[in-house]
Design a protein around this motif. Sequence first.
Motif, PDB file in Angstrom:
ATOM      1  N   LYS A   1       0.832  -1.201   0.000  1.00  0.00           N
ATOM      2  CA  LYS A   1       0.000   0.000   0.000  1.00  0.00           C
ATOM      3  C   LYS A   1       0.868   1.253   0.000  1.00  0.00           C
ATOM      4  CE  LYS A   1      -3.804  -0.145   2.336  1.00  0.00           C
ATOM      5  NZ  LYS A   1      -4.813  -0.118   3.432  1.00  0.00           N
ATOM      6  N   ARG A   2       1.938   1.225   0.811  1.00  0.00           N
ATOM      7  CA  ARG A   2       2.865   2.366   0.826  1.00  0.00           C
ATOM      8  C   ARG A   2       3.525   2.548  -0.540  1.00  0.00           C
ATOM      9  NH1 ARG A   2       4.176   0.221   5.964  1.00  0.00           N
ATOM     10  NH2 ARG A   2       5.998  -0.839   5.080  1.00  0.00           N
ATOM     11  N   TYR A   3       3.880   1.429  -1.142  1.00  0.00           N
ATOM     12  CA  TYR A   3       4.544   1.489  -2.454  1.00  0.00           C
ATOM     13  C   TYR A   3       3.608   2.093  -3.502  1.00  0.00           C
ATOM     14  CZ  TYR A   3       6.959  -0.098  -6.678  1.00  0.00           C
ATOM     15  OH  TYR A   3       7.590  -0.147  -7.890  1.00  0.00           O
ATOM     16  N   PHE A   4       2.360   1.624  -3.540  1.00  0.00           N
ATOM     17  CA  PHE A   4       1.388   2.181  -4.486  1.00  0.00           C
ATOM     18  C   PHE A   4       1.185   3.677  -4.232  1.00  0.00           C
ATOM     19  CE2 PHE A   4      -0.604  -2.172  -5.254  1.00  0.00           C
ATOM     20  CZ  PHE A   4      -0.168  -2.233  -6.565  1.00  0.00           C
ATOM     21  N   ALA A   5       1.128   4.048  -2.961  1.00  0.00           N
ATOM     22  CA  ALA A   5       0.954   5.463  -2.636  1.00  0.00           C
ATOM     23  C   ALA A   5       2.128   6.286  -3.142  1.00  0.00           C
ATOM     24  CB  ALA A   5       0.798   5.632  -1.125  1.00  0.00           C
ATOM     25  N   GLU A   6       3.341   5.773  -2.950  1.00  0.00           N
ATOM     26  CA  GLU A   6       4.527   6.487  -3.423  1.00  0.00           C
ATOM     27  C   GLU A   6       4.524   6.638  -4.937  1.00  0.00           C
ATOM     28  OE1 GLU A   6       7.627   4.081  -1.895  1.00  0.00           O
ATOM     29  OE2 GLU A   6       7.386   4.763   0.199  1.00  0.00           O
ATOM     30  N   GLN A   7       4.147   5.581  -5.629  1.00  0.00           N
ATOM     31  CA  GLN A   7       4.088   5.641  -7.090  1.00  0.00           C
ATOM     32  C   GLN A   7       3.043   6.649  -7.549  1.00  0.00           C
ATOM     33  OE1 GLN A   7       6.173   3.832  -9.329  1.00  0.00           O
ATOM     34  NE2 GLN A   7       7.234   3.632  -7.374  1.00  0.00           N
ATOM     35  N   ALA A   8       1.884   6.633  -6.903  1.00  0.00           N
ATOM     36  CA  ALA A   8       0.816   7.567  -7.274  1.00  0.00           C
ATOM     37  C   ALA A   8       1.231   9.008  -7.005  1.00  0.00           C
ATOM     38  CB  ALA A   8      -0.463   7.224  -6.515  1.00  0.00           C
ATOM     39  N   ILE A   9       1.904   9.239  -5.867  1.00  0.00           N
ATOM     40  CA  ILE A   9       2.363  10.590  -5.533  1.00  0.00           C
ATOM     41  C   ILE A   9       3.370  11.075  -6.570  1.00  0.00           C
ATOM     42  CG2 ILE A   9       3.675  11.943  -3.858  1.00  0.00           C
ATOM     43  CD1 ILE A   9       2.428  10.094  -1.681  1.00  0.00           C
ATOM     44  N   SER A  10       4.268  10.196  -6.990  1.00  0.00           N
ATOM     45  CA  SER A  10       5.282  10.588  -7.975  1.00  0.00           C
ATOM     46  C   SER A  10       4.669  10.937  -9.321  1.00  0.00           C
ATOM     47  CB  SER A  10       6.311   9.468  -8.148  1.00  0.00           C
ATOM     48  OG  SER A  10       5.742   8.331  -8.776  1.00  0.00           O
ATOM     49  N   ASN A  11       3.466  10.407  -9.598  1.00  0.00           N
ATOM     50  CA  ASN A  11       2.785  10.679 -10.870  1.00  0.00           C
ATOM     51  C   ASN A  11       1.728  11.775 -10.760  1.00  0.00           C
ATOM     52  OD1 ASN A  11       3.941   8.837 -12.807  1.00  0.00           O
ATOM     53  ND2 ASN A  11       2.977   7.160 -11.677  1.00  0.00           N
ATOM     54  N   SER A  12       1.615  12.407  -9.590  1.00  0.00           N
ATOM     55  CA  SER A  12       0.499  13.320  -9.364  1.00  0.00           C
ATOM     56  C   SER A  12       0.501  14.502 -10.331  1.00  0.00           C
ATOM     57  CB  SER A  12       0.512  13.820  -7.916  1.00  0.00           C
ATOM     58  OG  SER A  12       1.709  14.516  -7.625  1.00  0.00           O
ATOM     59  N   ALA A  13       1.651  15.059 -10.639  1.00  0.00           N
ATOM     60  CA  ALA A  13       1.702  16.199 -11.562  1.00  0.00           C
ATOM     61  C   ALA A  13       1.250  15.775 -12.957  1.00  0.00           C
ATOM     62  CB  ALA A  13       3.112  16.778 -11.612  1.00  0.00           C
ATOM     63  N   HIS A  14       1.682  14.595 -13.387  1.00  0.00           N
ATOM     64  CA  HIS A  14       1.263  14.083 -14.700  1.00  0.00           C
ATOM     65  C   HIS A  14      -0.246  13.863 -14.722  1.00  0.00           C
ATOM     66  CE1 HIS A  14       1.214  11.811 -18.420  1.00  0.00           C
ATOM     67  NE2 HIS A  14       0.729  10.758 -17.790  1.00  0.00           N
TER      68      HIS A  14
END
Length: 313
Positions: free
Chosen positions: A211-224
């Motif tokens: 869950k933490r990993y998915f959250a990190e990936q989603a956060i890194s893509n937030s601007a896109h």
Amino acid sequence: MKKLIAGLIFLLVGSAALLYLSPATLLAGIQLVERQRAGLTLKQIGVGDLNIHYYEGGPSNAATILMVHGFAANKDNWLRLARYLSQDYRVIALDLPGFGASSKPLGSYDIGTQTERLADVIDALGLTQPHLIGNSMGGHISALYAARYPQNIRSLALLDNAGISSPQPSELRQRLQRSEPNPLVVRSPDDFQRLLEFVFVQPPYLPPSLKRYFAEQAISNSAHYDTVFAHLTERYIPLEPQLAKILAPTLIIWGAEDRVLDVSSVAVMQPLLRHSSAVILPETGHAPMIERPELTAQHYRTFLLTVQNTQNR
């Protein structure tokens, strides 16, 4: 024998610890298992200057089902559903341009542009009259493709698709109208949990590390994702004028508890489609193929069989 059992326990415990510390490895293992259960293989293809990743499986000589995911999603969203289809159909699940492992081209991600990119992918894959199925944004794209290229598909299935002004505004629309943060774009770990609760009635279980990993990936893509969402809304293409152009039999499946796109959209769509049927799934949110894969597959297989029988007459 005791030493063997002890060794196996040590190996399993050690592997579990490694996976807990390495969520990327855990995710890769889960994806591998899910792909194997669905009978799918990871592939890629060049389409112009884009590199498109996709899953493919099932009998090569069978009718093809092409799956198109939604906003901020990817081809993995279809693994649970594909498991119930790939025995009898050739299944292809795409990462759309801008999502998953596929190329992120410069330029627009509006529905019209993505529809033409989908058309290019279909041509590159050499698909002849596939059964097209899409969820959310992917349903919007799939419906517009079916309207622009009505002879090119055998059937259309729309799962909680975007593109309709529902009589009852969805919770997402109401939040955005109040200028609240977009709940579909994750900017913090807590946002990811809220996203799961917003999209699903019963969110799928995820180990804490994953869950933490998915959250990190989603956060890194937030601007896109902010950029993509802006293109979708600023260059919006309503489906209402397009639906009558769709010639293919169409199945609508909607989660009754969808907070992203309201179920009242179904009442708008059905009178505008030439050949349609609809199923409302109780206690289901925005992604029926994830939350209710077996039930969704049952309805979809019944629809496909009806299409086949009708077209063989």
